[in-house]
Design an enzyme around this catalytic site. Structure first.
Site, PDB file in Angstrom:
ATOM      1  N   LYS A 266       0.844  -1.199   0.000  1.00 40.69           N
ATOM      2  CA  LYS A 266       0.000   0.000   0.000  1.00 40.69           C
ATOM      3  C   LYS A 266       0.877   1.247   0.000  1.00 40.69           C
ATOM      4  CE  LYS A 266      -3.951  -1.767   2.678  1.00 40.69           C
ATOM      5  NZ  LYS A 266      -4.989  -1.649   1.637  1.00 40.69           N
TER       6      LYS A 266
ATOM      7  N   ARG B 104     -10.051 -11.616   2.078  1.00 44.38           N
ATOM      8  CA  ARG B 104     -10.895 -12.692   1.546  1.00 44.38           C
ATOM      9  C   ARG B 104     -10.175 -14.043   1.627  1.00 44.38           C
ATOM     10  NH1 ARG B 104     -11.351  -9.663  -4.118  1.00 44.38           N
ATOM     11  NH2 ARG B 104     -11.124  -7.935  -2.668  1.00 44.38           N
TER      12      ARG B 104
HETATM   13  N1  BES Z   1      -8.035  -3.793   4.452  1.00 40.48           N
HETATM   14  C1  BES Z   1      -8.234  -3.394   3.123  1.00 40.48           C
HETATM   15  C2  BES Z   1      -9.546  -2.655   2.886  1.00 40.48           C
HETATM   16  C3  BES Z   1      -9.749  -1.339   3.608  1.00 40.48           C
HETATM   17  C4  BES Z   1      -9.580  -0.149   2.923  1.00 40.48           C
HETATM   18  C5  BES Z   1     -10.163  -1.293   4.906  1.00 40.48           C
HETATM   19  C6  BES Z   1      -9.799   1.050   3.561  1.00 40.48           C
HETATM   20  C7  BES Z   1     -10.390  -0.086   5.551  1.00 40.48           C
HETATM   21  C8  BES Z   1     -10.201   1.089   4.868  1.00 40.48           C
HETATM   22  C9  BES Z   1      -8.228  -4.616   2.212  1.00 40.48           C
HETATM   23  O1  BES Z   1      -7.416  -5.661   2.610  1.00 40.48           O
HETATM   24  C10 BES Z   1      -7.706  -4.162   0.887  1.00 40.48           C
HETATM   25  O2  BES Z   1      -6.575  -3.789   0.832  1.00 40.48           O
HETATM   26  N2  BES Z   1      -8.557  -4.225  -0.129  1.00 40.48           N
HETATM   27  C11 BES Z   1      -8.179  -3.834  -1.435  1.00 40.48           C
HETATM   28  C12 BES Z   1      -8.733  -4.849  -2.391  1.00 40.48           C
HETATM   29  C13 BES Z   1      -8.217  -4.704  -3.776  1.00 40.48           C
HETATM   30  C14 BES Z   1      -6.741  -5.029  -3.822  1.00 40.48           C
HETATM   31  C15 BES Z   1      -8.985  -5.633  -4.655  1.00 40.48           C
HETATM   32  C16 BES Z   1      -8.753  -2.447  -1.688  1.00 40.48           C
HETATM   33  O3  BES Z   1      -9.845  -2.156  -1.198  1.00 40.48           O
HETATM   34  O4  BES Z   1      -8.083  -1.655  -2.329  1.00 40.48           O
HETATM   35 MN    MN Z   2      -5.421  -5.443   1.956  1.00 37.23          MN
END
Ligand code: BES
Ligand code: MN
Ligand code: ZN
Length: 497
Positions: free
Chosen positions: A275, A349
């Site tokens: 990230k 997931r």
């Molecule tokens: N933990 C994150 C989602 C999240 C985002 C939680 C903002 C709280 C606040 C999750 O693991 C994630 O990174 N999801 C990705 C999925 C994508 C790679 C398909 C996302 O939402 O960008």
């Molecule tokens: Mn994630």
């Protein structure tokens, strides 16, 4: 902290503060009229002059009061009696709690509103007010040398309701408030404090204090249980994974079992699909689903609900090291399905896949999972609304009804079969990401592969689990969202099954 209900009159009670919730343009109740007379008509003058209107969320502070035994009075606007909802009442009361909790050892009396035109019962008022006083008085002070907020030392709820029933409602509110604060604390603790092993230790502590049965599976047991999907995520961390299980048996063993499954990613760096800094800042919150399960189990046990519930918390850290799972890796989940990893940041997931199948195998009759799963859900519904995704309409309705009865906002999203097309892989049964479009739904469609035919609801709490800033009614940080809803689901489950 002691919380008590009393029938005694407001002017006879001793405390640092008297909190009076008053509705907009409603006649003063008998007990407030009596108090007003003791105060020489002060309250009616304030209302007459419109210095206090009762508009929702407003507060007025009166200091140096000598006629009664509470030298300070906080007037709290509730809005019109007809408009008061669980959520608006909670907002008003947490605002009140936040504005008078800056000193240690504070005692308060809160008057139970008596409003003929309100749709809420006296008991509902008592429960919401009690919970709000506990939640609102706790801030993000875990790591501060000097705290900014202090839990009340004594709370007295005063009203003319039936004493035994009101005390019960107050006790219920106390348990809910403390359980919400437990979930908030777990989220607010940074990832150096809360990692899979320390989270599991906390689960064991909660089990000891509530009489729940705890079971912790370590990384070797997870391997034996074939949890290759969850272990794939854990691979890149120096912290080994855990599956924490809390069992509550409040009904006959032959009665159905409600399973609560929580995403417990104690820190989500994104893994090799790292990230950016801004997106990572709050990722200690990525165990908010597991925290909600822990909080709910704590409450369900203390409330002694007549129901069987098992909480499953899938605990891993999503990090980067020489053993990190990689793009293109194919993981084999517990149910035998293979998953091509095309983004290591879609890790939640992968964790839930195995924990959901495990819950099914252990005999869940109905499942609710909670996860800070997708940024896409926040784009779709905003920061305050939980996304609902389900494979069965009746169960979805039951969960949504419980959310409504708890004052928590949820919204159902479609689960059309074509969304699953995005998850077709060239080399495995599934891939772990779809396109940018409908990302919250494709995540839910992914999870659907791991619940068999069990009635299942997925709650995406990526928005509501963590508040980015303070507000008058709420401290920033962990919110404890969905604890109340889960407890309400369990209460309904006990009464209908
Ligand atoms: N933990 C994150 C989602 C999240 C985002 C939680 C903002 C709280 C606040 C999750 O693991 C994630 O990174 N999801 C990705 C999925 C994508 C790679 C398909 C996302 O939402 O960008
Ligand atoms: Mn994630
Ligand atoms: Zn995540």
């Amino acid at each position: 902290m002691a919380m008590q209900f009393t029938n005694e009159s407001l002017s006879s009670l001793t405390a640092d503060w008297l909190v009076l919730g008053l509705a907009e343009s409603a006649p003063l109740s008998a007990s407030i009229t009596e108090l007003d007379q003791t105060l020489g008509g002060l309250l009616s003058r304030l209302i007459e002059s419109e210095d206090f209107t009762g508009k929702a969320g407003t507060t007025t502070t009166l200091l140096g009061i000598t006629e009664i035994k509470t030298p300070r009075i906080l007037l709290v606007g509730l809005g019109t009696a007809e408009s008061i909802s669980l959520a608006s009442l909670e907002k008003a009361m947490t605002t009140a709690a936040r504005s008078i909790s800056s000193k240690p050892d504070t005692s308060i009396v809160v008057a139970l509103p008596e409003l003929e035109k309100s749709s809420l019962s006296t008991e509902q008022f008592a429960t919401v007010i009690s919970a709000s006083m506990i939640v609102g008085a706790v801030g993000q002070d875990l790591y501060r040398k000097e705290a900014a907020r202090f839990p009340f030392q004594q709370i007295t709820i005063a009203g003319s309701g039936e004493a035994a029933e009101c005390q019960q409602a107050v006790d219920r509110g106390t348990i809910l408030g403390e359980s919400i604060n437990l979930a908030r604390e777990m989220v607010n603790r940074h990832a150096g404090d809360i990692f899979p092993i320390s989270f599991a230790d906390r689960v064991v502590e909660v089990a000891k204090s509530t009489g729940l049965e705890a079971e912790i599976l370590d990384e070797n047991q997870l391997k034996q249980e074939k949890m290759g999907s969850m272990l794939g995520v854990a691979q890149g961390s120096d912290q080994p994974a855990r599956l924490a299980i809390l069992k509550y048996q409040g009904a006959d063993p032959s009665a159905p079992t409600l399973a609560l499954v929580g995403k417990g990613v104690t820190f989500d760096s994104g893994g090799l699909s790292l990230k950016p800094s801004d997106g990572m800042k709050t990722m200690k919150c990525d165990m908010g689903g597991a925290a909600a399960v822990l909080g709910a189990m704590n409450a369900i046990a203390q409330l002694k609900l007549p129901v069987n519930v098992i909480g499953y918390m899938g605990l891993v850290e999503n990090m980067v090291n020489g053993s990190s799972y990689k793009l293109g890796d194919v993981l084999t989940a517990r149910n035998g399905k293979t998953i091509e990893v095309l983004n290591t940041d879609a890790e939640g997931r992968l964790v839930l896949a195995d924990v959901l199948s495990f819950a099914v195998d252990r005999g869940a009759s109905n499942i609710i999972d909670l996860a800070t799963l997708t940024g896409a859900c926040v784009v779709a519904l905003g920061e305050e609304v939980t996304g609902v995704f389900a494979n069965q309409a009746d169960w979805s309705k039951a969960v949504q009804d419980a959310a409504k009865a708890s004052g928590e906002d949820v919204w159902e999203m479609p689960m059309f079969p074509q969304f699953a097309d995005q998850l077709k892989s060239d080399v495995a049964d599934l891939k772990n990401v779809g396109t940018r479009w409908g990302g919250a739904i494709t995540a839910a469609k992914f999870l659907e592969n791991f619940v068999s035919e069990t009635p299942w609801v997925h709650l995406d709490i990526a928005g509501p689990a963590f508040a980015s800033a303070n507000a008058p009614h709420r401290e920033g940080g962990g919110t404890g969202c969905m604890v109340k809803t889960l407890v309400q689901v369990a209460a309904q489950y006990g009464s209908t099954k």
